[in-house]
Design an enzyme around this catalytic site. Structure first.
Site, PDB file in Angstrom:
ATOM      1  CE  LYS A  44       9.656   1.994   0.020  1.00  0.00           C
ATOM      2  NZ  LYS A  44       8.615   1.748   1.022  1.00  0.00           N
ATOM      3  CG  ASN A  99       5.302  10.121   2.221  1.00  0.00           C
ATOM      4  OD1 ASN A  99       6.027   9.655   3.099  1.00  0.00           O
ATOM      5  ND2 ASN A  99       4.075  10.537   2.462  1.00  0.00           N
ATOM      6  CB  CYS A 130       5.516   7.449  10.040  1.00  0.00           C
ATOM      7  SG  CYS A 130       5.745   5.673   9.814  1.00  0.00           S
ATOM      8  CG  ASN A 192       0.012   7.997   7.873  1.00  0.00           C
ATOM      9  OD1 ASN A 192      -0.026   6.783   7.767  1.00  0.00           O
ATOM     10  ND2 ASN A 192       1.077   8.699   7.574  1.00  0.00           N
ATOM     11  N   GLY A 217      -7.295   0.555   5.267  1.00  0.00           N
ATOM     12  CA  GLY A 217      -8.334  -0.204   4.580  1.00  0.00           C
ATOM     13  C   GLY A 217      -9.741   0.240   4.953  1.00  0.00           C
ATOM     14  N   GLY A 243      -8.038   7.006   3.145  1.00  0.00           N
ATOM     15  CA  GLY A 243      -8.338   6.088   4.239  1.00  0.00           C
ATOM     16  C   GLY A 243      -9.482   5.199   3.809  1.00  0.00           C
ATOM     17  N   GLY A 265      -5.144   3.779  -1.380  1.00  0.00           N
ATOM     18  CA  GLY A 265      -4.013   3.116  -0.733  1.00  0.00           C
ATOM     19  C   GLY A 265      -4.147   1.600  -0.752  1.00  0.00           C
ATOM     20  CB  THR A 266      -5.448  -0.668   1.857  1.00  0.00           C
ATOM     21  OG1 THR A 266      -4.642  -0.118   2.904  1.00  0.00           O
ATOM     22  CG2 THR A 266      -5.633  -2.152   2.108  1.00  0.00           C
TER      23      THR A 266
HETATM   24  C1  LIG Z   1       1.967  -0.973   3.511  1.00  0.00           C
HETATM   25  C2  LIG Z   1       1.732   0.485   3.783  1.00  0.00           C
HETATM   26  C3  LIG Z   1       2.820   1.351   3.813  1.00  0.00           C
HETATM   27  C4  LIG Z   1       2.642   2.709   4.050  1.00  0.00           C
HETATM   28  N1  LIG Z   1       3.714   3.562   4.038  1.00  0.00           N
HETATM   29  C5  LIG Z   1       3.527   4.904   4.173  1.00  0.00           C
HETATM   30  C6  LIG Z   1       4.602   5.834   4.055  1.00  0.00           C
HETATM   31  O1  LIG Z   1       5.738   5.443   3.793  1.00  0.00           O
HETATM   32  N2  LIG Z   1       4.357   7.152   4.201  1.00  0.00           N
HETATM   33  C7  LIG Z   1       3.081   7.614   4.468  1.00  0.00           C
HETATM   34  O2  LIG Z   1       2.890   8.819   4.599  1.00  0.00           O
HETATM   35  N3  LIG Z   1       2.040   6.772   4.566  1.00  0.00           N
HETATM   36  C8  LIG Z   1       2.224   5.427   4.426  1.00  0.00           C
HETATM   37  N4  LIG Z   1       1.150   4.565   4.514  1.00  0.00           N
HETATM   38  C9  LIG Z   1      -0.192   5.102   4.786  1.00  0.00           C
HETATM   39  C10 LIG Z   1      -1.004   5.270   3.520  1.00  0.00           C
HETATM   40  O3  LIG Z   1      -0.405   6.163   2.627  1.00  0.00           O
HETATM   41  C11 LIG Z   1      -2.430   5.751   3.856  1.00  0.00           C
HETATM   42  O4  LIG Z   1      -2.352   6.990   4.515  1.00  0.00           O
HETATM   43  C12 LIG Z   1      -3.186   4.774   4.726  1.00  0.00           C
HETATM   44  O5  LIG Z   1      -2.899   3.457   4.339  1.00  0.00           O
HETATM   45  C13 LIG Z   1      -4.697   4.986   4.672  1.00  0.00           C
HETATM   46  O6  LIG Z   1      -5.199   4.802   3.388  1.00  0.00           O
HETATM   47  P1  LIG Z   1      -5.840   3.409   2.862  1.00  0.00           P
HETATM   48  O7  LIG Z   1      -6.806   2.949   3.906  1.00  0.00           O
HETATM   49  O8  LIG Z   1      -6.467   3.736   1.558  1.00  0.00           O
HETATM   50  O9  LIG Z   1      -4.687   2.468   2.727  1.00  0.00           O
HETATM   51  C14 LIG Z   1       1.329   3.196   4.280  1.00  0.00           C
HETATM   52  C15 LIG Z   1       0.254   2.329   4.249  1.00  0.00           C
HETATM   53  C16 LIG Z   1       0.433   0.979   4.003  1.00  0.00           C
HETATM   54  C17 LIG Z   1      -0.774   0.082   3.985  1.00  0.00           C
END
Ligand SMILES: Cc1cc2nc3c(=O)[nH]c(=O)nc-3n(C[C@H](O)[C@H](O)[C@H](O)COP(=O)(O)O)c2cc1C
Ligand SMILES: Cc1cc2nc3c(=O)[nH]c(=O)nc-3n(C[C@H](O)[C@H](O)[C@H](O)COP(=O)(O)OP(=O)(O)OC[C@H]3O[C@@H](n4cnc5c(N)ncnc54)[C@H](O)[C@@H]3O)c2cc1C
Ligand SMILES: Cc1cc2nc3c(=O)[nH]c(=O)nc-3n(C[C@H](O)[C@H](O)[C@H](O)COP(=O)(O)OP(=O)(O)OC[C@H]3O[C@@H](n4cnc5c(N)ncnc54)[C@H](O)[C@@H]3O)c2cc1C
Ligand SMILES: Cc1cc2nc3c(=O)[nH]c(=O)nc-3n(C[C@H](O)[C@H](O)[C@H](O)COP(=O)(O)O)c2cc1C
Ligand code: FES
Ligand code: FES
Lengths: 302, 251, 302, 251
Positions: A44, A99, A130, A192, A217, A243, A265-266
């Site tokens: 986080k 992070n 972000c 991101n 997602g 991603g 991630g998701t």
């Molecule tokens: C609920 C949630 C919270 C996230 N918080 C952060 C964060 O604090 N710092 C960051 O760099 N990315 C954050 N992300 C982005 C993820 O790390 C990632 O880059 C993004 O979700 C794409 O990957 P995914 O499609 O596999 O989830 C967050 C994503 C989600 C879904």
């Protein structure tokens, strides 16, 4: 088979990590899977001061995706040092990559200065992307000049790996990646979330309080793969792809596109076992296709 | 908490659009009343869906769910022998009350309150259960311990008291609210009314909340609710779903 | 109930159109639905000279989306005048809006000059955002200065409506929208496809010949809704929303976000009847929610 | 061409992973051999899937499909009475041959070639049908007009000639290829071999091609194939799927 991934002068034991904000520090998920099998946990976000995060609702679902605007809720550096470091110290093998977020260069710098002494901190992932925190209108990570300066400032503060995490919400992501490399980044995380919005047509209001938020997602996988492909053609530092990775096939797409490691991630929300099945699937694919190391993935698409 | 592939034992429509889904349970952890689980809808839609336990016996557990959108539509066609991917038990259960438990169930809050009522009855409490619904067709036949005193409220008076649960509690009754402790699950507006009744009667009130969830294990901070505490936001999935109603900032 | 949408000094009979490149000129789909019920058909792109398009494969499927790189295959202005105009002349009620593409300002201008005399041409949608045609690296539509100049040049060539179609692949889409308005555009279409890539992990090669292409379909709906919401806050000309509209609910999301009209693209491939069901669904929603005109949708989200 | 909601009449596995799906047909348009249809997989996955007709009689039509990915897995569990959203008939049929039709079917090309063979036999031709497959388990029992002369080729010799269809045509046979006209559907490599045999024997050759499709009605130009003509690319869905093999640029 050699699964190791070199970043700066250190090695991840394998290319599979979990994405920031989706996995906490791994405590919650540690009940469900053996996190010591993972290559890395990208934690986080940590900011200098505690942040309570955005008003609710913070989440909504979209076709094969979700939008979040958590707003970097976290306990700040103090909370990190007092509450999280003990857990970090208990983790073996798996690299704990912090992070780091902020809204000014100083804020980023201060986080690193204040936590760099912690041995169990393997390295940093710098969240310059972000979409939920803005300074002067646009997100930090969209301007190559600012990004290069921030990178070289942070680079000087630590001997640990510094990984810059890019936003896809830019005209040309490769210019930002090149700026990171020029600033001395050891690696790039890409991507991101994508800016998105959903409206509840029954309530006639945006589904999340902040109106727009970060789309993640499977829906964004093609955006991430394109970004990784294009960025790896322009920089020579390792790129960590993420991603929309839901399974091993998706992860392999990223590796073939040029990534040296990946993050889940998701998908953790949908199946907490995903990082493990991804890792196993990558190994199977390497065996079936005669690949012996991660960089072998990069021989096919030029 | 663990993730398991459960076999469906039963999936039956027990009232209009309300289904009871019973499935195998590996007993590695024992669900308590108020705790919940999530089910993977296998891609349609994407995110897991949370449901409160409505019963648990060694080797099997159940939920009561309402068919409302894509995921629950998909669940409604599950058949005996099908497999579901379940994560649970999640969250904190209801705390055992000091006084007589007055359980309030509205709509999809029925499942957890049945579980709670039966559990309390088995543990020598004399729970009062108030079940509210729009009309009779939405209230299933309940499989309840005989020590439970049940009251029904329907908006149209088709079963029991005519009016909502707040009106019922404000009316003439054969028990006194101020001798009780409220435990409630249901629509936000009902929970808020329960809270206000608790304040007025100076009694305890536990409410089980619902919020959109992503991880459901406390990792993402997506499911927060605003509190009156120093910590402005608390996670429904991990810090709840059961909260002391006085901790919640009601809006 | 008044469904009309005013653009410049003309009216679309209703807010439902079909998106460029997904519907030809409507000939093929005319066998399946009554295109005279539609508000508009945004035609396939027309370029000055014929284009054979990109090598194949040109298409691939992604999670709830697809990627294309057709490469503006079309018969050029001559082909348009000889082969398409007779069909255009046969269409009643439904506005035929010609999507114009080019790689230089002159190419855009020449298309308009050469076809503006055709009465059945209702207006123009200027595709400044095709990710598959590039000049000097980046797509045309990413630079507000160039976009404003192109808009005002084209504006002077015709009395018919000129609609600028924006790409989402920019850091801040509102700056480009503002440039369009400053240049005299009558409306804005928002959004074109999102840059994406897919890799076939069996063949270890990109799934389409051009490697990256344009992502469309439900996956990108949140990107389109966010863009429309943000753009409508910055310009006062009508915005036509598109991206992932599969049904009436999706279209209503766009209208609530601020769009004055919408286009159905990829959904035509999945159900050719979509534009009709979207139109019916919008009417039902208006009745059920007491809305009497399209601009009533804009009263809820500020 | 029209879009219709067809009722499934039959959906049966007729060989390993090969299914025959029969459904109602409204007769507004009559499918011809070589034409195809698309089925909406209802979201999983997104795009409609193209299949060639394998038979048509008044009021009903059929396809033969191979279970290969998400959409066809979904189709494989369709049951009698289920509804499918069908668009068709699409594309151009085979042209009636001048000489004896020599039909070549490989893999999923079987459906359209059965339709073509039966159609030609009913119209007083004496078609030769050559069916190629990896092994016997992949070849269903065929419901063929008795005027059709059938030959099987399997890679492992488990049924008929041992070898692929090109090797079969190059071997001793009781007919002369140069007296025939080829009509073929199957894997690209097989079609290319057919084309080369046609060139060598100086005979006509029609091939039915496959390309990834989006609209399937000629609107999107996504499904093109490279030709030897002035018009470099032609649409498989609208200009094909049947082409004179000499028009195709073989790679
Ligand atoms: C609920 C949630 C919270 C996230 N918080 C952060 C964060 O604090 N710092 C960051 O760099 N990315 C954050 N992300 C982005 C993820 O790390 C990632 O880059 C993004 O979700 C794409 O990957 P995914 O499609 O596999 O989830 C967050 C994503 C989600 C879904
Ligand atoms: C801790 C917790 C415990 C829960 N326990 C239970 C339980 O025991 N039983 C139970 O049935 N549910 C329970 N729920 C709720 C349950 O999770 C949701 O009902 C479920 O996720 C719905 O999924 P879906 O895909 O079927 O519906 P979705 O497609 O997600 O749609 C549901 C949402 O959309 C809204 N919606 C959809 N259509 C309309 C419309 N036409 N008009 C207005 N609004 C509309 C609904 O109001 C609702 O918010 C619980 C939730 C939580 C957080
Ligand atoms: C005009 C036309 C007519 C057709 N007629 C027929 C017909 O009559 N019968 C029929 O069965 N099909 C026919 N097809 C093909 C049919 O459309 C496809 O098989 C179908 O679309 C597959 O859909 P799917 O979702 O099940 O598979 P998808 O998920 O789309 O996957 C299929 C594709 O992925 C590849 N693939 C998947 N898994 C693997 C793996 N492990 N290794 C390597 N490659 C892999 C396959 O090679 C194939 O290209 C026709 C196609 C066209 C264009
Ligand atoms: C196959 C295909 C071809 C397209 N060709 C064009 C084009 O020629 N000109 C243009 O402006 N947009 C073109 N587009 C983009 C669409 O018009 C639309 O902006 C985009 O697909 C997003 O909408 P959708 O998600 O509803 O499809 C094309 C899209 C697809 C899928
Ligand atoms: S849903 Fe993730 S913290 Fe509650
Ligand atoms: S699939 Fe659209 S033209 Fe053939």
């Amino acid at each position: 088979m050699d699964l190791k991934v070199k970043i700066r002068d250190k090695f991840l034991q394998n290319p599979v990590g979990t994405a920031s904000g989706t996995y906490g520090y791994g405590e919650e998920y540690g009940e469900l899977i053996d996190i010591n099998k993972l290559g890395a946990i990208f934690t986080k976000a940590v900011t200098v001061l505690p942040r309570e995060g955005n008003p609710l609702p913070r989440l909504t679902e979209t076709p094969y995706g979700m939008i979040n605007s958590i707003g970097l809720a976290n306990g700040g550096v103090d909370g990190f040092l007092s509450k999280k470091v003990p857990f970090l110290n208990s983790v073996k093998n798996c690299a704990m990559i912090i992070n780091v977020a902020g809204s000014t260069e100083d804020e980023y710098s201060n986080v690193i200065k204040m936590i760099d002494h912690v041995d169990s901190v393997w390295g940093y992932e710098i969240n310059i992307s972000c979409p939920n925190v803005k300074t002067g209108g646009l997100a930090f990570g969209t301007d190559p000049i600012q990004v290069e300066r921030l990178t070289s400032t942070l680079r000087k503060l630590t001997n640990k790996p510094v990984i810059m995490k890019l936003t896809p919400n830019v005209t040309d992501i490769t210019t930002v990646a090149v700026a990171c490399e020029a600033g001395g980044a050891d690696a790039i995380s890409c991507i991101n979330t994508v800016m998105g919005m959903k409206i509840d047509i029954h309530k006639k209001q945006p589904s999340i309080y902040q109106k727009t938020g970060g789309l993640s997602g499977p829906a964004i996988k093609p955006v991430g793969v394109a970004a990784v492909y294009r960025v790896t053609k322009k920089v020579s530092i390792p790129v960590i792809g993420l991603g929309g990775i839901m399974n091993a096939d998706d992860a392999i797409e990223y590796l073939l596109a040029g990534a040296s490691a990946i993050q889940v991630g998701t998908a953790n929300f949908i199946d907490p076992n995903t990082p493990i099945t991804v890792l196993e699937g990558i190994k199977d694919y390497m065996i079936n296709n005669g690949l012996t190391k991660i960089s072998d993935f990069h021989n096919f698409i030029l | 908490m663990n993730q398991q592939q459960c076999k469906v034992l039963k999936n039956m429509e027990i009232a209009r659009d309300y289904y009871e889904l019973e499935f195998t349970w590996d007993n590695k952890s024992e669900p308590k009343p108020g705790q919940f689980l999530t089910i993977n809808p296998n891609g349609v839609p994407l995110l897991r869906r949370p449901f409160a336990f409505s019963s648990y016996q060694s080797g099997k557990a159940a939920i009561i769910y309402k068919k409302i959108g894509m995921a629950t539509k998909g669940f409604s066609v599950l058949r005996e022998g099908d497999t579901i991917d379940v994560l649970g038990p999640l969250g904190n259960p209801f705390t055992l009350p000091e006084k007589r438990p007055l359980l309030i169930a509205g709509g999809i809050g029925l499942g957890p309150m049945i579980f709670t009522a039966n559990y309390l009855a088995e543990n020598s409490y004399s729970p009062i259960l108030v079940v509210g619904a729009r009309d009779k067709s939405l209230i299933p036949e309940l499989n309840l311990n005989s020590a439970i005193k049940v009251n029904y409220c329907t908006d149209d008076g088709s079963l029991g008291f005519k009016g909502n649960v707040a009106e019922f509690l404000g009316s003439q009754r054969d028990f006194s609210v101020s001798d009780c402790e409220i435990m409630a699950c249901g629509p936000h507006i009902m929970l808020k009314a329960c809270h206000e009744i608790a304040i007025k009667n100076n009694i305890e009130c536990q409410v089980s909340l619902e919020e959109m969830m992503a991880c459901a294990v406390g990792a993402c901070y997506g499911c927060v609710v605003e509190t009156t505490l120093d910590e402005k936001y608390k996670r429904v999935c991990k810090d709840g779903p059961v909260f002391n109603s006085r901790v919640i900032k009601w809006t």
